[in-house]
Design an enzyme around this catalytic site. Structure first.
Site, mmCIF file in Angstrom:
data_model
loop_
_atom_site.group_PDB
_atom_site.id
_atom_site.type_symbol
_atom_site.label_atom_id
_atom_site.label_comp_id
_atom_site.label_asym_id
_atom_site.label_seq_id
_atom_site.Cartn_x
_atom_site.Cartn_y
_atom_site.Cartn_z
ATOM 1 N N CYS A 160 0.808 -1.223 0.000
ATOM 2 C CA CYS A 160 0.000 0.000 0.000
ATOM 3 C C CYS A 160 0.840 1.272 0.000
ATOM 4 O O CYS A 160 0.627 2.175 -0.812
ATOM 5 C CB CYS A 160 -0.975 -0.018 1.172
ATOM 6 S SG CYS A 160 -0.218 0.068 2.817
ATOM 7 N N HIS A 202 -2.608 1.129 6.732
ATOM 8 C CA HIS A 202 -2.987 1.042 5.320
ATOM 9 C C HIS A 202 -3.186 2.451 4.775
ATOM 10 O O HIS A 202 -3.692 3.336 5.475
ATOM 11 C CB HIS A 202 -4.263 0.227 5.134
ATOM 12 C CG HIS A 202 -4.539 -0.113 3.697
ATOM 13 N ND1 HIS A 202 -3.898 -1.138 3.042
ATOM 14 C CD2 HIS A 202 -5.375 0.447 2.782
ATOM 15 C CE1 HIS A 202 -4.321 -1.197 1.784
ATOM 16 N NE2 HIS A 202 -5.215 -0.239 1.607
ATOM 17 N N HIS A 231 -5.845 1.773 -4.456
ATOM 18 C CA HIS A 231 -4.898 1.312 -3.431
ATOM 19 C C HIS A 231 -4.441 -0.102 -3.732
ATOM 20 O O HIS A 231 -5.095 -0.856 -4.464
ATOM 21 C CB HIS A 231 -5.544 1.366 -2.046
ATOM 22 C CG HIS A 231 -6.694 0.415 -1.849
ATOM 23 N ND1 HIS A 231 -6.839 -0.377 -0.742
ATOM 24 C CD2 HIS A 231 -7.777 0.132 -2.642
ATOM 25 C CE1 HIS A 231 -7.950 -1.095 -0.842
ATOM 26 N NE2 HIS A 231 -8.536 -0.804 -1.979
#
Length: 327
Positions: A242, A290, A302
């Site tokens: 990420c 994240h 993402h």
């Protein structure tokens, strides 16, 4: 009569066992795994792996900083050690010249002393200490203290390096373990069931994202990576985690970001959800583990997880924490 009662008791016990057995549903020894429970377990394992991965990324940044500090401290310690030795030699020369021709054991022991504290102790025991240059003695004492401070700082930083390396190894072990467990769970499912779990939550990719300025370059790069693989610790060109995706996306706009979601959270001004613009970084979970990129219309791009890869999802598909505007 006694034997008859015993037989009757055995028969009653047998009937009771049959009755209980009839209440137990028949079925295969190992039931087929429930898809929803497998999906929940796989999601949980991916989350745990990602948390460990982002700890790994953060520890890797800290290790690089610690190693740079350690190099500077060791160089400083070496310079201080050299400066101390030069002062030591001057003090020795001064003492020897004053006692030249005399056989004093204290002088001899002082001259060969290598330890700074032992050197000072020997120097202080000389009967003619008052005749020595006070400034020279003070200089040596100060240099010895400075060296001790630098040595302690070096040892402390070296211990931090060792601890961070241990943390890296632990995080890597956790990543591998959780990923292996998730893969084992998926391996027990049929192909179509496995595909259903891995493809859930995907949203149709928008053809145009209204980004402008430097954010346009970052968004364009991130969107071009949709369907690329998710690999823990990766930052391109064909696989990302990420924070690796957002780091490389903003690098296209000339903005340097650290490879860590928690570090990226402190990389720019925070913006309210109502003020989000395409290109803003959006963060999830507490503690943060994240990060994605907002692309407008309540959507983000993402690197989701190893099963999904880089994809487009809704802004609130995960527990939202906040947003940052890089650049």
């Amino acid at each position: 009569m006694h034997l008859g009662r015993k037989r009757l008791g055995s028969a009653a016990a047998g009937l009771a066992l049959v009755a209980v057995a009839g209440l137990i549903p028949s079925g295969p020894a190992s039931a087929k795994p429930d898809i929803s429970s497998v999906q929940a377990r796989v999601d949980s394992l991916y989350r745990q792996a990602e948390q460990a991965s982002e700890r790994y990324n953060q520890a890797r940044l800290e290790l690089a900083d610690l190693q740079r500090d350690l190099g500077v401290l060791r160089a400083d310690q070496a310079r201080q050690d050299k400066a101390l030795e030069q002062v030591r030699e001057r003090v020795r020369d001064s003492v020897v010249s004053q006692y030249e021709g005399q056989n004093l054991s204290a002088v001899g022991e002082m001259v060969i002393a290598d330890d700074p504290s032992a050197f000072l102790q020997k120097l202080a025991t000389l009967s003619s200490y008052d005749e020595l240059q006070q400034q020279m003695y003070d200089t040596y004492a100060n240099q010895a203290k400075a060296l001790a401070i630098r040595t302690e700082a070096t040892e402390k930083r070296a211990a931090q390096v060792a601890a961070t390396r241990s943390e890296l190894a632990s995080a890597k072990k956790t990543i591998d373990s959780k990923l292996s467990q998730a893969q084992a769970l998926l391996a027990d499912l049929k192909e179509e069931e496995r595909a259903a779990i891995l493809s859930r939550g995907e949203i149709r990719i928008p053809s145009d994202v209204p980004a402008s300025g430097r954010a346009a370059a970052a968004v364009a790069y991130a969107m071009a990576q949709v369907h690329d693989a998710y690999v823990y610790g990766a930052a391109g060109p064909n696989a990302f985690d990420c924070s690796g995706l957002t780091m490389m996306a903003w690098a296209q706009a000339g903005v340097a970001l650290p490879h860590s979601s928690s570090a990226q959270f402190g990389s720019g001004p925070h913006v309210a959800e109502s003020d989000l613009r395409p290109g803003d970084l959006v963060f999830y979970y507490s503690p943060i583990s994240h990060v994605g990129m907002y692309i407008g219309n309540g959507m983000i791009v993402h690197a989701a997880n190893p099963g999904t890869g880089v994809t487009v999802s809704s802004l609130h598909s995960m527990p939202y924490v906040g947003a940052v505007r890089p650049g």
